[in-house]
Enzyme design. Structure first.
Site, PDB file in Angstrom:
ATOM      1  N   ASP A 147     -10.102  14.356  15.100  1.00  0.00           N
ATOM      2  CA  ASP A 147      -8.888  14.585  14.278  1.00  0.00           C
ATOM      3  C   ASP A 147      -7.670  14.073  14.967  1.00  0.00           C
ATOM      4  OD1 ASP A 147      -8.725  16.192  16.375  1.00  0.00           O
ATOM      5  OD2 ASP A 147      -8.385  18.057  15.176  1.00  0.00           O
ATOM      6  N   HIS A 202      -8.067 -13.502  25.957  1.00  0.00           N
ATOM      7  CA  HIS A 202      -7.695 -12.246  25.564  1.00  0.00           C
ATOM      8  C   HIS A 202      -7.942 -11.511  26.227  1.00  0.00           C
ATOM      9  CE1 HIS A 202      -6.610 -13.746  21.184  1.00  0.00           C
ATOM     10  NE2 HIS A 202      -5.670 -14.080  21.903  1.00  0.00           N
ATOM     11  N   ASP A 225       0.749 -11.523  29.970  1.00  0.00           N
ATOM     12  CA  ASP A 225       1.109 -11.766  28.507  1.00  0.00           C
ATOM     13  C   ASP A 225       1.417 -10.592  27.835  1.00  0.00           C
ATOM     14  OD1 ASP A 225       1.495 -12.556  25.719  1.00  0.00           O
ATOM     15  OD2 ASP A 225      -0.318 -13.743  25.710  1.00  0.00           O
ATOM     16  N   ASP A 283       6.898 -11.878  22.651  1.00  0.00           N
ATOM     17  CA  ASP A 283       5.695 -12.269  22.780  1.00  0.00           C
ATOM     18  C   ASP A 283       5.677 -13.245  24.139  1.00  0.00           C
ATOM     19  OD1 ASP A 283       2.868 -13.168  23.315  1.00  0.00           O
ATOM     20  OD2 ASP A 283       2.980 -14.173  21.217  1.00  0.00           O
ATOM     21  N   HIS A 304      -6.051 -23.622  23.201  1.00  0.00           N
ATOM     22  CA  HIS A 304      -5.566 -22.909  22.156  1.00  0.00           C
ATOM     23  C   HIS A 304      -4.296 -23.986  21.578  1.00  0.00           C
ATOM     24  CE1 HIS A 304      -2.183 -21.468  24.665  1.00  0.00           C
ATOM     25  NE2 HIS A 304      -3.091 -21.053  25.549  1.00  0.00           N
ATOM     26  N   HIS A 321       2.876 -20.293  17.682  1.00  0.00           N
ATOM     27  CA  HIS A 321       2.579 -19.503  16.257  1.00  0.00           C
ATOM     28  C   HIS A 321       3.935 -18.961  15.855  1.00  0.00           C
ATOM     29  CE1 HIS A 321       2.591 -15.689  18.665  1.00  0.00           C
ATOM     30  NE2 HIS A 321       1.734 -16.467  19.528  1.00  0.00           N
ATOM     31  N   HIS A 333       1.506 -12.366  15.553  1.00  0.00           N
ATOM     32  CA  HIS A 333       1.080 -13.935  14.860  1.00  0.00           C
ATOM     33  C   HIS A 333       1.731 -13.550  13.456  1.00  0.00           C
ATOM     34  CE1 HIS A 333      -2.388 -14.296  17.728  1.00  0.00           C
ATOM     35  NE2 HIS A 333      -1.233 -14.539  18.404  1.00  0.00           N
ATOM     36  N   GLU A 378       3.921 -21.857  24.164  1.00  0.00           N
ATOM     37  CA  GLU A 378       3.028 -21.383  25.019  1.00  0.00           C
ATOM     38  C   GLU A 378       1.848 -22.199  25.595  1.00  0.00           C
ATOM     39  OE1 GLU A 378       0.067 -18.143  23.474  1.00  0.00           O
ATOM     40  OE2 GLU A 378       1.668 -18.093  21.709  1.00  0.00           O
ATOM     41  N   TYR A 380      -6.344 -23.687  31.787  1.00  0.00           N
ATOM     42  CA  TYR A 380      -7.339 -22.820  32.368  1.00  0.00           C
ATOM     43  C   TYR A 380      -8.389 -23.462  32.891  1.00  0.00           C
ATOM     44  CZ  TYR A 380      -4.246 -20.366  28.935  1.00  0.00           C
ATOM     45  OH  TYR A 380      -3.180 -20.001  28.141  1.00  0.00           O
ATOM     46  N   ARG A 428      -0.425 -19.969  31.741  1.00  0.00           N
ATOM     47  CA  ARG A 428       0.274 -19.936  30.367  1.00  0.00           C
ATOM     48  C   ARG A 428       1.862 -19.414  30.795  1.00  0.00           C
ATOM     49  NH1 ARG A 428      -2.867 -17.518  27.720  1.00  0.00           N
ATOM     50  NH2 ARG A 428      -2.004 -15.596  27.369  1.00  0.00           N
ATOM     51  N   GLU A 435       4.786 -18.703  28.262  1.00  0.00           N
ATOM     52  CA  GLU A 435       5.235 -18.515  26.808  1.00  0.00           C
ATOM     53  C   GLU A 435       6.566 -17.925  26.560  1.00  0.00           C
ATOM     54  OE1 GLU A 435       2.582 -15.453  25.148  1.00  0.00           O
ATOM     55  OE2 GLU A 435       3.323 -16.222  22.910  1.00  0.00           O
TER      56      GLU A 435
HETATM   57  N1  GLY Z   1      -0.277 -12.517  22.908  1.00  0.00           N
HETATM   58  C1  GLY Z   1      -0.918 -13.408  21.972  1.00  0.00           C
HETATM   59  C2  GLY Z   1      -0.283 -14.696  21.942  1.00  0.00           C
HETATM   60  O1  GLY Z   1       0.252 -15.337  22.795  1.00  0.00           O
HETATM   61  O2  GLY Z   1      -0.558 -15.502  20.842  1.00  0.00           O
HETATM   62 MN    MN Z   2       1.362 -14.030  24.158  1.00  0.00          MN
HETATM   63 MN    MN Z   3       1.635 -16.008  21.440  1.00  0.00          MN
END
Ligand code: GLY
Ligand code: MN
Ligand code: MN
Length: 435
Positions: A35, A239, A256, A267, A346, A350, A357, A380, A384, A402, A404
């Protein structure tokens, strides 16, 4: 913000045309276990048009021939339930606090919709997001059809409401940029705190705790997405959210993490050495990612295509990887073959907004969208080097980096909303050593 929300509704109504109805439910509450519910977060489209945060609510915009109405359905006030679960606005509060022209108990929705949909030509609704609600509308359409011999006309068109709203959300207003700046400021501060707290031997979850603490202390109710706190080779899992490994001396830490503020996301990713000093290999790769990021940010400008900054990042990374000996061969051919994808799998960013996103198209027909002032995106790039990568010397393996930032397109170029989070390696080292 009331006028901001009503301005948005006016813009939507204009696009709907006469004799139309828009129907938009908020998110449904989700069970976490038995619940216990997950903390409720309104649907972004719904909040964008109403500013209303309670669950079990539906917005209806009715555009008749000469006038239009904003109607909110919500939970009725209930003294006993409010004692247990918290206050509700009720339909009366929806009118006084949220500018609804009319408001009703959510229980009246079915009946009222049946009434209003008679004689309506166009129904604006986003199919496929809420199956129960889809069924309710299907029933309404069937009921109208069955009454055709009584002179009732069923709507001639069902049109995607999301399509219109998502185009609107793609370009942010000044008020939205302010909220996003605030979300980015909170997250930037959290990244600084993480750098200052980090020590070899700590666990990733201790750093995660610092981030959450800083977010919530500044009025963010939640991270915009599960924070990634990835030490050493965990940074090569894009991720990674387990966040429960020990941070080792000599490793990098990739974080991140972005705060959500008033339903707007930040982000931000920063990568720094656990012990406060980059090794030679870490610094070489870091410098390369940073130069790709800085070059990419320069390509965030009104009039340039959405893809320009990704292409730039790819070019800088490929050149740099050749120079460091991680890629071998002819530059042009390597670009053509997408050789960088082994280390950079990647895209460079975005849209960013209420959703991390964020919504909105990236292409119009065959062409990437041209950037316009008010659009917000992330930049970003990363590298890697998989721990088991056989094509590079051992000393490079297991490094994940990374960087970003959140960037808004302005009339003359861009502004980096997350500029307060340090990213120059000398600054990072100085901050960590002073801590
Ligand atoms: N945190 C997800 C991305 O960087 O797109
Ligand atoms: Mn991110
Ligand atoms: Mn991002």
């Amino acid at each position: 913000m009331t006028t901001e929300f009503s301005k948005r509704r006016q813009r939507l109504l204009k696009q709907m045309g006469p004799n139309s109805i828009a129907i938009l439910p908020t998110a449904t509450e989700k069970v976490r276990n038995r619940d216990v519910l997950y903390p409720f977060r309104p649907d972004s489209d719904f909040y964008y048009l109403t500013g209303f945060s309670e669950p079990e609510a539906v917005m209806v915009l009715l555009r008749e021939k000469s006038k239009s109405r904003f109607i909110l359905f919500c939970r009725q006030r209930d003294r006993a339930l409010e004692i247990w679960n918290g206050l509700r606005y009720g339909p009366e509060g929806a009118i006084t606090h949220f500018d609804a022209d009319e408001a009703y108990d959510i229980e009246a929705l079915h009946h009222k919709l049946g009434e209003w949909m008679q004689g309506i030509e166009r129904v604006f609704y986003s199919l496929g997001q809420d199956h129960e609600f889809d069924q309710l509308l299907t029933q309404q359409a069937e009921t109208l059809r069955s009454q055709s011999r009584n002179g009732v006309n069923e709507p001639s068109q069902f049109i995607s409401l999301a399509h219109i709203i998502h185009h609107m959300r793609l370009v942010k207003s000044g008020a939205e940029i302010k909220l996003m700046q605030h979300a980015a400021n909170i997250a930037s501060e959290a990244h600084i705190q993480a750098m200052q707290h980090c020590k070899a031997g700590m666990n990733e979850y201790e750093i995660n705790a610092e981030l959450t603490h800083c977010f919530m202390k500044h009025g963010s109710r939640s991270p915009a997405y599960p924070s990634i706190v990835a030490g050493g080779k965990n940074a090569c899992i894009l991720h990674y959210t387990e966040n429960n490994a020990t941070l080792n001396n000599g490793d990098l830490l990739l974080i991140d993490a972005g705060a959500e503020y008033d339903n707007y996301a930040s982000d931000i990713t920063r990568t720094f050495p656990v012990n406060g000093r980059f090794s030679e290999e870490q610094r070489a790769l870091y410098d390369l990612v940073l130069s790709a990021q800085l070059a990419a940010i320069k390509k965030v400008q009104p009039g340039l295509g959405y893809n320009a900054y990704h292409d730039t990042a790819v070019r800088v990374l490929t050149k740099g990887l050749i120079k460091l000996g991680l890629l071998k061969g002819d530059y042009k051919q390597l670009i053509k073959d997408g050789a960088y994808k082994e280390f950079y799998m990647h895209r460079t960013g975005h849209w960013l907004g209420m959703d991390v996103h964020d919504v909105g198209p990236y292409k119009q027909g065959q062409h990437w969208l041209k950037l316009r002032p008010g659009m917000v995106l992330t930049v970003e790039p990363g590298l890697y080097i998989a721990p088991d990568c056989k094509t590079v010397a051992k000393r490079w393996r297991g490094i994940g980096i990374r960087i970003e930032d959140d960037v808004v397109v302005t009339r003359t170029g861009n502004k980096v909303l997350s500029a307060a989070a340090p990213k120059h390696p000398d600054n990072i080292e100085a901050i960590m050593q002073a801590a």
